[in-house]
Structures are given as structure tokens and as C-alpha cells.
Write an enzyme that holds these catalytic residues in place. Structure first.
Site, PDB file in Angstrom:
ATOM      1  N   LYS A  75       0.825  -1.209   0.000  1.00  0.00           N
ATOM      2  CA  LYS A  75       0.000   0.000   0.000  1.00  0.00           C
ATOM      3  C   LYS A  75       0.865   1.268   0.000  1.00  0.00           C
ATOM      4  O   LYS A  75       0.669   2.165  -0.811  1.00  0.00           O
ATOM      5  CB  LYS A  75      -0.920   0.019   1.243  1.00  0.00           C
ATOM      6  CG  LYS A  75      -1.811  -1.210   1.369  1.00  0.00           C
ATOM      7  CD  LYS A  75      -2.690  -1.154   2.615  1.00  0.00           C
ATOM      8  CE  LYS A  75      -1.947  -1.160   3.935  1.00  0.00           C
ATOM      9  NZ  LYS A  75      -1.232  -2.425   4.245  1.00  0.00           N
TER      10      LYS A  75
ATOM     11  N   ARG B 138      -9.756   0.528   8.623  1.00  0.00           N
ATOM     12  CA  ARG B 138      -9.334  -0.821   9.013  1.00  0.00           C
ATOM     13  C   ARG B 138     -10.416  -1.566   9.778  1.00  0.00           C
ATOM     14  O   ARG B 138     -10.202  -2.731  10.141  1.00  0.00           O
ATOM     15  CB  ARG B 138      -8.097  -0.721   9.916  1.00  0.00           C
ATOM     16  CG  ARG B 138      -6.758  -0.917   9.218  1.00  0.00           C
ATOM     17  CD  ARG B 138      -5.685  -0.657  10.260  1.00  0.00           C
ATOM     18  NE  ARG B 138      -4.430  -1.308  10.061  1.00  0.00           N
ATOM     19  CZ  ARG B 138      -3.371  -0.762   9.466  1.00  0.00           C
ATOM     20  NH1 ARG B 138      -3.449   0.426   8.921  1.00  0.00           N
ATOM     21  NH2 ARG B 138      -2.238  -1.417   9.405  1.00  0.00           N
TER      22      ARG B 138
ATOM     23  N   ARG C 104      11.807  -4.591   5.177  1.00  0.00           N
ATOM     24  CA  ARG C 104      11.404  -3.212   4.827  1.00  0.00           C
ATOM     25  C   ARG C 104      12.233  -2.169   5.567  1.00  0.00           C
ATOM     26  O   ARG C 104      12.500  -2.307   6.748  1.00  0.00           O
ATOM     27  CB  ARG C 104       9.929  -3.035   5.197  1.00  0.00           C
ATOM     28  CG  ARG C 104       9.464  -1.587   5.211  1.00  0.00           C
ATOM     29  CD  ARG C 104       7.979  -1.469   5.135  1.00  0.00           C
ATOM     30  NE  ARG C 104       7.278  -1.905   6.331  1.00  0.00           N
ATOM     31  CZ  ARG C 104       5.944  -1.954   6.423  1.00  0.00           C
ATOM     32  NH1 ARG C 104       5.186  -1.608   5.389  1.00  0.00           N
ATOM     33  NH2 ARG C 104       5.375  -2.363   7.526  1.00  0.00           N
TER      34      ARG C 104
ATOM     35  N   ARG D 291      11.125   0.067  11.251  1.00  0.00           N
ATOM     36  CA  ARG D 291      10.082   0.236  12.263  1.00  0.00           C
ATOM     37  C   ARG D 291      10.217  -0.799  13.365  1.00  0.00           C
ATOM     38  O   ARG D 291      10.457  -1.965  13.083  1.00  0.00           O
ATOM     39  CB  ARG D 291       8.709   0.104  11.597  1.00  0.00           C
ATOM     40  CG  ARG D 291       8.317   1.348  10.827  1.00  0.00           C
ATOM     41  CD  ARG D 291       7.131   1.139   9.929  1.00  0.00           C
ATOM     42  NE  ARG D 291       6.032   0.387  10.547  1.00  0.00           N
ATOM     43  CZ  ARG D 291       4.906   0.100   9.923  1.00  0.00           C
ATOM     44  NH1 ARG D 291       4.717   0.501   8.672  1.00  0.00           N
ATOM     45  NH2 ARG D 291       3.964  -0.588  10.525  1.00  0.00           N
TER      46      ARG D 291
ATOM     47  N   ARG E 155      -0.537  -8.442  13.539  1.00  0.00           N
ATOM     48  CA  ARG E 155      -1.120  -7.491  12.583  1.00  0.00           C
ATOM     49  C   ARG E 155      -1.904  -8.225  11.495  1.00  0.00           C
ATOM     50  O   ARG E 155      -2.951  -7.748  11.057  1.00  0.00           O
ATOM     51  CB  ARG E 155      -0.018  -6.607  11.995  1.00  0.00           C
ATOM     52  CG  ARG E 155       0.454  -5.561  13.011  1.00  0.00           C
ATOM     53  CD  ARG E 155       1.860  -5.063  12.785  1.00  0.00           C
ATOM     54  NE  ARG E 155       2.071  -4.471  11.488  1.00  0.00           N
ATOM     55  CZ  ARG E 155       3.273  -4.266  10.953  1.00  0.00           C
ATOM     56  NH1 ARG E 155       4.372  -4.610  11.614  1.00  0.00           N
ATOM     57  NH2 ARG E 155       3.389  -3.707   9.783  1.00  0.00           N
TER      58      ARG E 155
HETATM   59  P1  ADP Z   1       1.140  -1.637   7.759  1.00  0.00           P
HETATM   60  O1  ADP Z   1       0.784  -0.904   6.518  1.00  0.00           O
HETATM   61  O2  ADP Z   1       2.469  -2.273   7.690  1.00  0.00           O
HETATM   62  O3  ADP Z   1       0.048  -2.555   8.235  1.00  0.00           O
HETATM   63  P2  ADP Z   1       0.666   0.836   9.222  1.00  0.00           P
HETATM   64  O4  ADP Z   1       1.801   1.778   9.158  1.00  0.00           O
HETATM   65  O5  ADP Z   1      -0.513   1.099   8.367  1.00  0.00           O
HETATM   66  O6  ADP Z   1       1.246  -0.617   8.964  1.00  0.00           O
HETATM   67  O7  ADP Z   1       0.154   0.719  10.715  1.00  0.00           O
HETATM   68  C1  ADP Z   1       1.041   0.510  11.798  1.00  0.00           C
HETATM   69  C2  ADP Z   1       0.227   0.383  13.096  1.00  0.00           C
HETATM   70  O8  ADP Z   1      -0.473   1.623  13.344  1.00  0.00           O
HETATM   71  C3  ADP Z   1      -0.874  -0.674  13.065  1.00  0.00           C
HETATM   72  O9  ADP Z   1      -0.376  -1.953  13.427  1.00  0.00           O
HETATM   73  C4  ADP Z   1      -1.856  -0.115  14.106  1.00  0.00           C
HETATM   74  O10 ADP Z   1      -1.378  -0.338  15.429  1.00  0.00           O
HETATM   75  C5  ADP Z   1      -1.766   1.380  13.859  1.00  0.00           C
HETATM   76  N1  ADP Z   1      -2.759   1.838  12.849  1.00  0.00           N
HETATM   77  C6  ADP Z   1      -2.488   2.387  11.635  1.00  0.00           C
HETATM   78  N2  ADP Z   1      -3.615   2.708  10.975  1.00  0.00           N
HETATM   79  C7  ADP Z   1      -4.636   2.325  11.788  1.00  0.00           C
HETATM   80  C8  ADP Z   1      -6.063   2.359  11.662  1.00  0.00           C
HETATM   81  N3  ADP Z   1      -6.668   2.835  10.551  1.00  0.00           N
HETATM   82  N4  ADP Z   1      -6.804   1.890  12.707  1.00  0.00           N
HETATM   83  C9  ADP Z   1      -6.221   1.417  13.826  1.00  0.00           C
HETATM   84  N5  ADP Z   1      -4.889   1.339  13.992  1.00  0.00           N
HETATM   85  C10 ADP Z   1      -4.096   1.793  12.997  1.00  0.00           C
HETATM   86  P1  ADP Z   2       2.233  -1.810   3.264  1.00  0.00           P
HETATM   87  O1  ADP Z   2       2.222  -0.302   3.197  1.00  0.00           O
HETATM   88  O2  ADP Z   2       1.039  -2.425   2.578  1.00  0.00           O
HETATM   89  O3  ADP Z   2       2.418  -2.324   4.650  1.00  0.00           O
HETATM   90  P2  ADP Z   2       4.783  -1.574   1.835  1.00  0.00           P
HETATM   91  O4  ADP Z   2       4.401  -0.788   0.630  1.00  0.00           O
HETATM   92  O5  ADP Z   2       5.510  -0.872   2.916  1.00  0.00           O
HETATM   93  O6  ADP Z   2       3.473  -2.322   2.430  1.00  0.00           O
HETATM   94  O7  ADP Z   2       5.617  -2.841   1.338  1.00  0.00           O
HETATM   95  C1  ADP Z   2       6.250  -3.717   2.274  1.00  0.00           C
HETATM   96  C2  ADP Z   2       7.652  -4.059   1.777  1.00  0.00           C
HETATM   97  O8  ADP Z   2       7.540  -4.900   0.616  1.00  0.00           O
HETATM   98  C3  ADP Z   2       8.466  -2.843   1.356  1.00  0.00           C
HETATM   99  O9  ADP Z   2       9.823  -3.044   1.779  1.00  0.00           O
HETATM  100  C4  ADP Z   2       8.356  -2.810  -0.173  1.00  0.00           C
HETATM  101  O10 ADP Z   2       9.561  -2.326  -0.772  1.00  0.00           O
HETATM  102  C5  ADP Z   2       8.139  -4.277  -0.522  1.00  0.00           C
HETATM  103  N1  ADP Z   2       7.177  -4.452  -1.638  1.00  0.00           N
HETATM  104  C6  ADP Z   2       6.084  -3.701  -1.910  1.00  0.00           C
HETATM  105  N2  ADP Z   2       5.438  -4.165  -3.007  1.00  0.00           N
HETATM  106  C7  ADP Z   2       6.132  -5.252  -3.437  1.00  0.00           C
HETATM  107  C8  ADP Z   2       5.980  -6.173  -4.539  1.00  0.00           C
HETATM  108  N3  ADP Z   2       4.968  -6.075  -5.408  1.00  0.00           N
HETATM  109  N4  ADP Z   2       6.901  -7.157  -4.657  1.00  0.00           N
HETATM  110  C9  ADP Z   2       7.930  -7.262  -3.774  1.00  0.00           C
HETATM  111  N5  ADP Z   2       8.143  -6.440  -2.720  1.00  0.00           N
HETATM  112  C10 ADP Z   2       7.245  -5.437  -2.552  1.00  0.00           C
END
Ligand code: ADP
Ligand code: ADP
Ligand code: ZN
Length: 215
Positions: free
Chosen positions: A13, A88, A127, A161, A172
Site C-alpha cells: 500500500k 481498518r 522493509r 520500524r 497485525r
Molecule cells: P502496515 O501498513 O504495515 O500494516 P501501518 O503503518 O498502516 O502498517 O500501521 C502501523 C500500526 O499503526 C498498526 O499496526 C496499528 O497499530 C496502527 N494503525 C495504523 N492505521 C490504523 C487504523 N486505521 N486503525 C487502527 N490502527 C491503525
Molecule cells: P504496506 O504499506 O502495505 O504495509 P509496503 O508498501 O511498505 O506495504 O511494502 C512492504 C515491503 O515490501 C516494502 O519493503 C516494499 O519495498 C516491498 N514491496 C512492496 N510491493 C512489493 C511487490 N509487489 N513485490 C515485492 N516487494 C514489494
């Protein structure tokens, strides 16, 4: 144009949102980024959210929906929004309807990044991001062109992170399955969900999203 990128942690994302920001001048609204900024700044929201995030659980619906409303109010009315990591829960999806309606915005697409869960732990544990500009990378899948130097800004400082460890990722993913995946039918019923193969190469995923937005 207002879109939601939906998918489990590591689905891509943030990566795709950053590309849409560059290519289309839209704004990325990542509640995760907003919460991390609040934790860093030590605001009351940050103090409340810190331990919850470290466990990989969800922060309260009220907190994240308030952050989204504030961020939308700081944007130009004609700047498109990319919701990344929000909503979410069903309560957040309902809140977003109200938040958008109040501001005369319409939800155009919900793009579901379809991924194989087995790949997510490797994605998340590899990541990292530029500490200066926030550009996302991966140890294996998206390396810097010059080792140790950010492609975008030239910085040599990177960060990882604290919640990007295998144990927290499992929590998660469970939260995603239990609380987030169930909101898809709400949007499906409106006919605005499009699935994209999130297991494809990063550039191919971008192309698939671009073709959805062009329609
Ligand atoms: P990822 O994309 O890797 O799942 P995020 O950066 O979106 O991680 O979220 C990291 C953490 O922040 C989540 O595990 C949760 O604790 C909190 N968080 C983020 N967005 C939301 C949301 N929309 N509702 C509740 N908690 C959230
Ligand atoms: P999210 O925001 O959904 O948690 P990220 O965009 O941060 O996910 O992606 C998680 C990790 O995977 C990052 O290190 C990114 O560079 C890698 N990644 C994202 N998309 C792809 C893909 N299509 N194939 C392989 N690795 C990916
Ligand atoms: Zn950078």
C-alpha cells in the site's frame, strides 16, 4: 479522485501510494505514518497509541478517524486522497463515509491488493525507509541504486520500524483478517472494489493501478 488502498501489512500500500503521489500529485493519507509522527512528537494521541502499535493491535477508531479528518482539512479541495491503512474496521468505514460527505468528496475506487500471506513476513522484515524523505525500500525487492544512498534525496540515513518483526506481524495479520477484511463486502456492494495482484512485481502493480484510475 479519492481512493482506498486495502490489503494486509506488507501488501504494498505505502509503496504504491508513494508512486501515485509522484505521478499524479495526489496526497497519501497514511494513518500509520500519522500515528508514528504523533508517537515521535509525544502528543497525547502518540502516548495513547505507542504500546498498542508495538503490540500490533489496532488503535481506537476515534483517534484514527480524527486524524484523517484533520488531514483532509489541511488539503486543497481538488487534491485527490489516497487512503493507505485506513479504514481498518467497519466503524472506520462508516466514519469515512461521513467524513467524505461533509467535505463534498466521493469515494471512487477501493483497490484491494491481493497477496499471499506467506510472502508478507519476508516483505515486512526486509522493509526500511529513508530517514530523511521517507521513501520506502526493501533489502531484496527494492534496493537503493547506490548502496547506502537514497535514490530520491541522497540521504545515507535509513530506519526500520520497531513493529516490523515477525511476532508483531503475525498479530497485525490476524487483526487484518478479523477486522479489516470484513469491510470489503461493504464496498463490494457499491461496486467500487477492484482487485489487483499484489504478488506481481512492483512496477506491474503500479501499471495495474494506473489503468484502474484511467477508467
Ligand atoms: P502496515 O501498513 O504495515 O500494516 P501501518 O503503518 O498502516 O502498517 O500501521 C502501523 C500500526 O499503526 C498498526 O499496526 C496499528 O497499530 C496502527 N494503525 C495504523 N492505521 C490504523 C487504523 N486505521 N486503525 C487502527 N490502527 C491503525
Ligand atoms: P504496506 O504499506 O502495505 O504495509 P509496503 O508498501 O511498505 O506495504 O511494502 C512492504 C515491503 O515490501 C516494502 O519493503 C516494499 O519495498 C516491498 N514491496 C512492496 N510491493 C512489493 C511487490 N509487489 N513485490 C515485492 N516487494 C514489494
Ligand atoms: Zn530519501
Amino acid at each position: 479522485m479519492n481512493i482506498i488502498l486495502l490489503g494486509p501489512p506488507g501488501a504494498g500500500k505505502g509503496t504504491q501510494a508513494q508512486r501515485l503521489v509522484e505521478a499524479r500529485g495526489m496526497r497519501q493519507l497514511s494513518t500509520g505514518d500519522m500515528l508514528r509522527a504523533a508517537v515521535k512528537a509525544g502528543t497525547p494521541t502518540g502516548l495513547q497509541a505507542k504500546a498498542v502499535m508495538e503490540r500490533g493491535e489496532l488503535v481506537s477508531d476515534e483517534i484514527v478517524s480524527a486524524l484523517i479528518g484533520e488531514e483532509l482539512d489541511s488539503m486543497g479541495a481538488d487534491t485527490g486522497a489516497i487512503f493507505d491503512g485506513y479504514p481498518r474496521t467497519a466503524a472506520q468505514a462508516a466514519a469515512l463515509d461521513g467524513i467524505l460527505a461533509q467535505r463534498g468528496r466521493n469515494l471512487d475506487h477501493v483497490i484491494e491488493l491481493d497477496v499471499n500471506e506467506d510472502a508478507l513476513v519476508e516483505r515486512i522484515t526486509g522493509r526500511f525507509t529513508c530517514a530523511n524523505c521517507g521513501k520506502g525500500y526493501h533489502d531484496k525487492f527494492e534496493q537503493t541504486k547506490v548502496p547506502g544512498v537514497c535514490d530520491k534525496c541522497g540521504s545515507t540515513e535509513f530506519k526500520r520500524r520497531p513493529d516490523d518483526n515477525e511476532e508483531t506481524v503475525r498479530t497485525r495479520m490476524a487483526e487484518y483478517r478479523a477486522k479489516t477484511a470484513p469491510i470489503l463486502p461493504i464496498y463490494d456492494a457499491r461496486g467500487i472494489v477492484v482487485q489487483v495482484d499484489g504478488m506481481a512485481d512492483i512496477d506491474l502493480v503500479t501499471k495495474a493501478i494506473e489503468s484502474i484510475l484511467a477508467n
